[in-house]
Motif scaffolding. Sequence first.
Motif, PDB file in Angstrom:
ATOM      1  N   TRP A   1       0.826  -1.206   0.000  1.00  0.00           N
ATOM      2  CA  TRP A   1       0.000   0.000   0.000  1.00  0.00           C
ATOM      3  C   TRP A   1       0.859   1.255   0.000  1.00  0.00           C
ATOM      4  O   TRP A   1       2.079   1.212   0.233  1.00  0.00           O
ATOM      5  N   THR A   2       0.231   2.392  -0.264  1.00  0.00           N
ATOM      6  CA  THR A   2       0.933   3.656  -0.417  1.00  0.00           C
ATOM      7  C   THR A   2       0.073   4.794   0.112  1.00  0.00           C
ATOM      8  O   THR A   2      -1.168   4.689   0.135  1.00  0.00           O
ATOM      9  N   VAL A   3       0.716   5.885   0.559  1.00  0.00           N
ATOM     10  CA  VAL A   3       0.014   7.078   1.036  1.00  0.00           C
ATOM     11  C   VAL A   3       0.739   8.304   0.497  1.00  0.00           C
ATOM     12  O   VAL A   3       1.912   8.242   0.124  1.00  0.00           O
ATOM     13  N   PHE A   4       0.025   9.441   0.509  1.00  0.00           N
ATOM     14  CA  PHE A   4       0.646  10.730   0.189  1.00  0.00           C
ATOM     15  C   PHE A   4       0.699  11.567   1.449  1.00  0.00           C
ATOM     16  O   PHE A   4      -0.295  11.690   2.172  1.00  0.00           O
ATOM     17  N   ASP A   5       1.862  12.137   1.729  1.00  0.00           N
ATOM     18  CA  ASP A   5       2.089  12.985   2.892  1.00  0.00           C
ATOM     19  C   ASP A   5       2.083  14.439   2.434  1.00  0.00           C
ATOM     20  O   ASP A   5       3.041  14.902   1.817  1.00  0.00           O
ATOM     21  N   PRO A   6       0.993  15.188   2.701  1.00  0.00           N
ATOM     22  CA  PRO A   6       0.919  16.571   2.213  1.00  0.00           C
ATOM     23  C   PRO A   6       1.906  17.503   2.902  1.00  0.00           C
ATOM     24  O   PRO A   6       2.306  18.519   2.321  1.00  0.00           O
ATOM     25  N   GLU A   7       2.301  17.190   4.129  1.00  0.00           N
ATOM     26  CA  GLU A   7       3.251  18.041   4.839  1.00  0.00           C
ATOM     27  C   GLU A   7       4.630  17.977   4.192  1.00  0.00           C
ATOM     28  O   GLU A   7       5.292  18.996   3.982  1.00  0.00           O
ATOM     29  N   ARG A   8       5.087  16.775   3.885  1.00  0.00           N
ATOM     30  CA  ARG A   8       6.411  16.588   3.292  1.00  0.00           C
ATOM     31  C   ARG A   8       6.351  16.519   1.767  1.00  0.00           C
ATOM     32  O   ARG A   8       7.384  16.394   1.118  1.00  0.00           O
ATOM     33  N   GLN A   9       5.144  16.607   1.201  1.00  0.00           N
ATOM     34  CA  GLN A   9       4.949  16.567  -0.250  1.00  0.00           C
ATOM     35  C   GLN A   9       5.662  15.354  -0.850  1.00  0.00           C
ATOM     36  O   GLN A   9       6.493  15.460  -1.753  1.00  0.00           O
ATOM     37  N   ARG A  10       5.306  14.191  -0.327  1.00  0.00           N
ATOM     38  CA  ARG A  10       5.997  12.964  -0.716  1.00  0.00           C
ATOM     39  C   ARG A  10       5.032  11.784  -0.672  1.00  0.00           C
ATOM     40  O   ARG A  10       4.177  11.701   0.209  1.00  0.00           O
ATOM     41  N   PHE A  11       5.167  10.901  -1.648  1.00  0.00           N
ATOM     42  CA  PHE A  11       4.481   9.613  -1.597  1.00  0.00           C
ATOM     43  C   PHE A  11       5.353   8.641  -0.808  1.00  0.00           C
ATOM     44  O   PHE A  11       6.583   8.640  -0.927  1.00  0.00           O
ATOM     45  N   PHE A  12       4.698   7.788  -0.011  1.00  0.00           N
ATOM     46  CA  PHE A  12       5.381   6.694   0.664  1.00  0.00           C
ATOM     47  C   PHE A  12       4.763   5.381   0.190  1.00  0.00           C
ATOM     48  O   PHE A  12       3.535   5.259   0.109  1.00  0.00           O
ATOM     49  N   VAL A  13       5.635   4.404  -0.096  1.00  0.00           N
ATOM     50  CA  VAL A  13       5.194   3.116  -0.639  1.00  0.00           C
ATOM     51  C   VAL A  13       5.813   1.992   0.189  1.00  0.00           C
ATOM     52  O   VAL A  13       7.035   1.971   0.403  1.00  0.00           O
ATOM     53  N   ASN A  14       4.984   1.051   0.650  1.00  0.00           N
ATOM     54  CA  ASN A  14       5.486  -0.136   1.342  1.00  0.00           C
ATOM     55  C   ASN A  14       6.088  -1.117   0.342  1.00  0.00           C
ATOM     56  O   ASN A  14       5.482  -1.405  -0.696  1.00  0.00           O
ATOM     57  N   ILE A  15       7.261  -1.646   0.701  1.00  0.00           N
ATOM     58  CA  ILE A  15       7.928  -2.687  -0.075  1.00  0.00           C
ATOM     59  C   ILE A  15       7.996  -3.933   0.800  1.00  0.00           C
ATOM     60  O   ILE A  15       8.529  -3.893   1.915  1.00  0.00           O
TER      61      ILE A  15
END
Length: 319
Positions: free
Chosen positions: A160-174
């Motif tokens: 799964w993946t999320v977008f972090d609006p504070e850091r303006q970054r996508f995070f993706v689980n591997i």
Amino acid sequence: MTPTQSTGLRRSAEIPLPPHEGRGGFDHAAVHRGRGLLYVAHTANDALDVISLRECRHVRSIPGLRGVAGALVDESRNLVFTSNRGEDTVSVFPADAGESGDPIPVGHRPNGLAYDPGRELLLCANVGVSEGGPGPSVTLVDVRRRRPVGTLPMPGRTRWTVFDPERQRFFVNIADPPRIVGIDPEALDRIATAFEVPARGPHGLDLDPSGARLLCACDEGKLISLDARSGEVFGVLDLSGPPDVVFLNHRLGRLYVAIGEPGVIDVIDVRAWRKLEVVPTEVGAHTIALDEDADRVFAFLPHSHRAVVFQEDHRGSEP
């Protein structure tokens, strides 16, 4: 006890859903709070089932989504996104639509979805294949133009993946090697950051902006809290089994973790960092949805073709 303090989940309703037409059961779900609608990927039916939150009933299904796995909502533009694993596409369509519209090609076996509303970019995490075919990757889709803008290889199977609006970054689980990678939407040619995860199989993922931390549920039966800025591990909790979908109720500070085996929801107090309760669902029920406005959790039961609604029990304090 304050009026908003939760004392536990209780069953409040059951919603019959269309029987499975094939293999696959249910997968990810998303809520449109403004319209009072819940969308759940009915993978077995190549369809998105739509549930009325106000009436607690199935109102329609949107067909033609082959192997639909992921579902996501952008309320600001009244859009629904799906990842269609059976045809290597994503779909983007209005929340009130009765059909899915034209699919957009992405990578192999798309699954997790996250959205950057400022740039109107949809990230699709593609699982890939283990041998002899396209590897895991992420594809960025320009939602306004309805076209892909780039694909970036990943170091292992995506979850799964999320977008972090504070850091303006996508995070993706591997899943393997176990880590969370960060992707800068302005630099699609490389991985921006990579955080090691101290448990096998990162799977479900959510973001707690109040503590700038990522909440990562791992196949090893562990819940990991990490700093979204540095990757520092804040805490580790034991879960009741291998988890899948997670959702955070930000106001209550409750994380709900769906666990298909043995068929429960673990309820975690993320502020106190402890497990509050274990709520039975059904064996194989690995996916849930959260109606945060009403403090309700929906669990999707694959064997009995229904959704069970759980209500957080709030009791007021004595005068």
